[in-house]
Design a protein around this motif. Sequence first.
Motif, PDB file in Angstrom:
ATOM      1  N   UNK A  60       0.864  -1.229  -0.294  1.00  0.00           N
ATOM      2  CA  UNK A  60       0.074  -0.087  -0.068  1.00  0.00           C
ATOM      3  C   UNK A  60       0.847   1.163  -0.075  1.00  0.00           C
ATOM      4  N   UNK A  61       0.608   2.248  -1.022  1.00  0.00           N
ATOM      5  CA  UNK A  61       1.483   3.406  -0.918  1.00  0.00           C
ATOM      6  C   UNK A  61       1.449   4.429   0.292  1.00  0.00           C
ATOM      7  N   UNK A  62       2.588   4.896   0.332  1.00  0.00           N
ATOM      8  CA  UNK A  62       2.754   5.940   1.285  1.00  0.00           C
ATOM      9  C   UNK A  62       1.737   6.789   1.192  1.00  0.00           C
ATOM     10  N   UNK A  63       1.543   7.489   0.106  1.00  0.00           N
ATOM     11  CA  UNK A  63       0.716   8.575  -0.387  1.00  0.00           C
ATOM     12  C   UNK A  63      -0.956   8.165   0.212  1.00  0.00           C
ATOM     13  N   UNK A  64      -1.427   7.092  -0.335  1.00  0.00           N
ATOM     14  CA  UNK A  64      -2.818   6.567   0.155  1.00  0.00           C
ATOM     15  C   UNK A  64      -2.879   6.723   1.749  1.00  0.00           C
ATOM     16  N   UNK A  65      -1.583   6.201   2.485  1.00  0.00           N
ATOM     17  CA  UNK A  65      -1.785   6.156   3.954  1.00  0.00           C
ATOM     18  C   UNK A  65      -1.945   7.672   4.157  1.00  0.00           C
ATOM     19  N   UNK A 258     -18.488  -5.373 -11.975  1.00  0.00           N
ATOM     20  CA  UNK A 258     -19.575  -4.323 -11.824  1.00  0.00           C
ATOM     21  C   UNK A 258     -19.314  -2.991 -10.987  1.00  0.00           C
ATOM     22  N   UNK A 259     -18.585  -3.338  -9.973  1.00  0.00           N
ATOM     23  CA  UNK A 259     -18.385  -2.049  -9.068  1.00  0.00           C
ATOM     24  C   UNK A 259     -17.154  -1.543  -9.218  1.00  0.00           C
ATOM     25  N   UNK A 260     -16.017  -2.204  -9.925  1.00  0.00           N
ATOM     26  CA  UNK A 260     -14.781  -1.693 -10.006  1.00  0.00           C
ATOM     27  C   UNK A 260     -14.117  -2.053 -11.612  1.00  0.00           C
ATOM     28  N   UNK A 261     -13.216  -1.132 -11.666  1.00  0.00           N
ATOM     29  CA  UNK A 261     -12.495  -0.998 -13.105  1.00  0.00           C
ATOM     30  C   UNK A 261     -11.280  -0.988 -12.770  1.00  0.00           C
ATOM     31  N   UNK A 262     -10.248  -1.645 -13.790  1.00  0.00           N
ATOM     32  CA  UNK A 262      -8.820  -1.592 -13.488  1.00  0.00           C
ATOM     33  C   UNK A 262      -8.071  -0.152 -13.891  1.00  0.00           C
ATOM     34  N   UNK A 263      -7.205   0.215 -12.994  1.00  0.00           N
ATOM     35  CA  UNK A 263      -6.538   1.413 -13.157  1.00  0.00           C
ATOM     36  C   UNK A 263      -5.083   1.240 -12.885  1.00  0.00           C
ATOM     37  N   UNK A 264      -4.333   2.332 -13.233  1.00  0.00           N
ATOM     38  CA  UNK A 264      -2.847   2.344 -12.806  1.00  0.00           C
ATOM     39  C   UNK A 264      -2.911   2.221 -11.468  1.00  0.00           C
ATOM     40  N   UNK A 265      -1.803   1.350 -10.722  1.00  0.00           N
ATOM     41  CA  UNK A 265      -1.681   1.338  -9.353  1.00  0.00           C
ATOM     42  C   UNK A 265      -0.350   1.748  -8.678  1.00  0.00           C
ATOM     43  N   UNK A 266      -0.502   2.390  -7.695  1.00  0.00           N
ATOM     44  CA  UNK A 266       1.107   2.990  -6.909  1.00  0.00           C
ATOM     45  C   UNK A 266       1.124   1.624  -5.963  1.00  0.00           C
ATOM     46  N   UNK A 267       2.338   1.053  -6.254  1.00  0.00           N
ATOM     47  CA  UNK A 267       2.969  -0.110  -5.358  1.00  0.00           C
ATOM     48  C   UNK A 267       4.006   0.432  -4.426  1.00  0.00           C
ATOM     49  N   UNK A 268       3.861   0.345  -3.142  1.00  0.00           N
ATOM     50  CA  UNK A 268       4.976   0.877  -2.255  1.00  0.00           C
ATOM     51  C   UNK A 268       6.357   0.109  -2.716  1.00  0.00           C
ATOM     52  N   UNK A 269       7.344   0.592  -3.000  1.00  0.00           N
ATOM     53  CA  UNK A 269       8.921   0.224  -3.255  1.00  0.00           C
ATOM     54  C   UNK A 269       8.713  -0.059  -4.710  1.00  0.00           C
ATOM     55  N   UNK A 270       7.804  -0.201  -5.423  1.00  0.00           N
ATOM     56  CA  UNK A 270       7.876  -0.674  -6.736  1.00  0.00           C
ATOM     57  C   UNK A 270       7.436   0.684  -7.644  1.00  0.00           C
ATOM     58  N   UNK A 271       6.585   1.483  -7.361  1.00  0.00           N
ATOM     59  CA  UNK A 271       6.242   2.646  -8.041  1.00  0.00           C
ATOM     60  C   UNK A 271       4.892   2.193  -8.926  1.00  0.00           C
ATOM     61  N   UNK A 272       4.609   2.972  -9.619  1.00  0.00           N
ATOM     62  CA  UNK A 272       3.412   3.054 -10.548  1.00  0.00           C
ATOM     63  C   UNK A 272       3.299   2.045 -11.371  1.00  0.00           C
ATOM     64  N   UNK A 273       2.376   0.903 -11.383  1.00  0.00           N
ATOM     65  CA  UNK A 273       2.247  -0.023 -12.405  1.00  0.00           C
ATOM     66  C   UNK A 273       1.018   0.245 -13.207  1.00  0.00           C
TER      67      UNK A 273
END
Length: 275
Positions: A60-65, A258-273
Motif C-alpha cells: 500500500x502506497x505511502x501517499x494512500x496512507x 460491476x463495481x470496479x474497473x482496472x486502473x494504474x496502481x501505485x505499489x510501495x517500493x515498486x512505483x506506479x504499475x
Amino acid sequence: MKDKKILTRIKDLRDSIGKQVKLMEVCGTHTVAIFKQGIRDVIPKEISLLSGPGCPVCVTAIKDVDVAISIARMNGNILCTFGDMMRVPGSKQSFFQAQAEGANIRIVYSPMDALKLALNNKDTKIIFFATGFETTSPSIAGTLYEAEKAGAENFYIYSTHKLVPPALKALLDSGEVRIDGLILPGHVCTIAGCAPYEFLASDYGVPSVITGFEGEDILRGIMMLLEQIAAKKPSTEIQYVRAVTKEGNKKALSILNEYFEPCDANWRGIGVIPQ
C-alpha cells in the motif's frame, strides 16, 4: 511418505536440470508458509526461493496512507480499516499513531461492519479503507451492492486494491531479476482462475504453478515447476486443484467487474504499475 517421494523427485529433477534454479513465490502468504514449514531446509541448496511483491497491505502506497489519515482528521468523518493496516507507515505516521492523536480511525473485521456503522450514523461519512488482491476485493464489491440497496449515501470506499498479473508483467519487463519459475498464489486464483496468468508462459516463457499453502502443496508446486523447466515446456498449471479452476469464481468476478474497473496502481517500493 508422500513428502519423501516428492523430495526425491525434486532432487532428481534438479540434478537433470544441472544448474541453479531460481523460483519466486509471488504472495506473502507463501513466504510465511515456506518459512514456517522449513521448505528451504529440505529442498536442494541449488534451488533458490525468492520472495515476490508480497501482501497487499505491504505494498500500500505511502501517499494512500497519508491521504486516508487526512480524511480521518476531518470533522464528520470516520475511517474504517482492517487491523493489519494500522501499523503500516505513511510519510510521517501510521494509522495507529494518527488515531492516538485524535484521528477518527476504527478497526473493523469486515466491510459489512463499516456499512453497519454508516447505517447507524447517517449524519457521519463512513470511509472504508479497502486493501487487497483479487481474493478480498469481491467482498468489497458485495458490500457496495448492499450499501446501494440500503440507500447508505454516507458510505464510501477508499480503494487501494491491487491486481497481481500487472505486477508480474512489470517485474518480468524490468529484466532485473532472473526467474526460472513462479509459485502463484492459490487464494487469489480461487477468484481469478488461471487464465490471467497464461501470458507468463506464452509471452515470457516462464513456467508457473498455482499452489496451495500446506507443506505438501508447496513441495508439489516446486516439483511441477521443475518438471516444466526440465522438459523446456513452460505452462500455467494448477496444483491447488481442490480450490482453483481455470475460469475462477464467475460470480465473484461478475460483481467485482460491476463495481470496479482496472486502473494504474501505485505499489510501495515498486512505483506506479500500469493496468
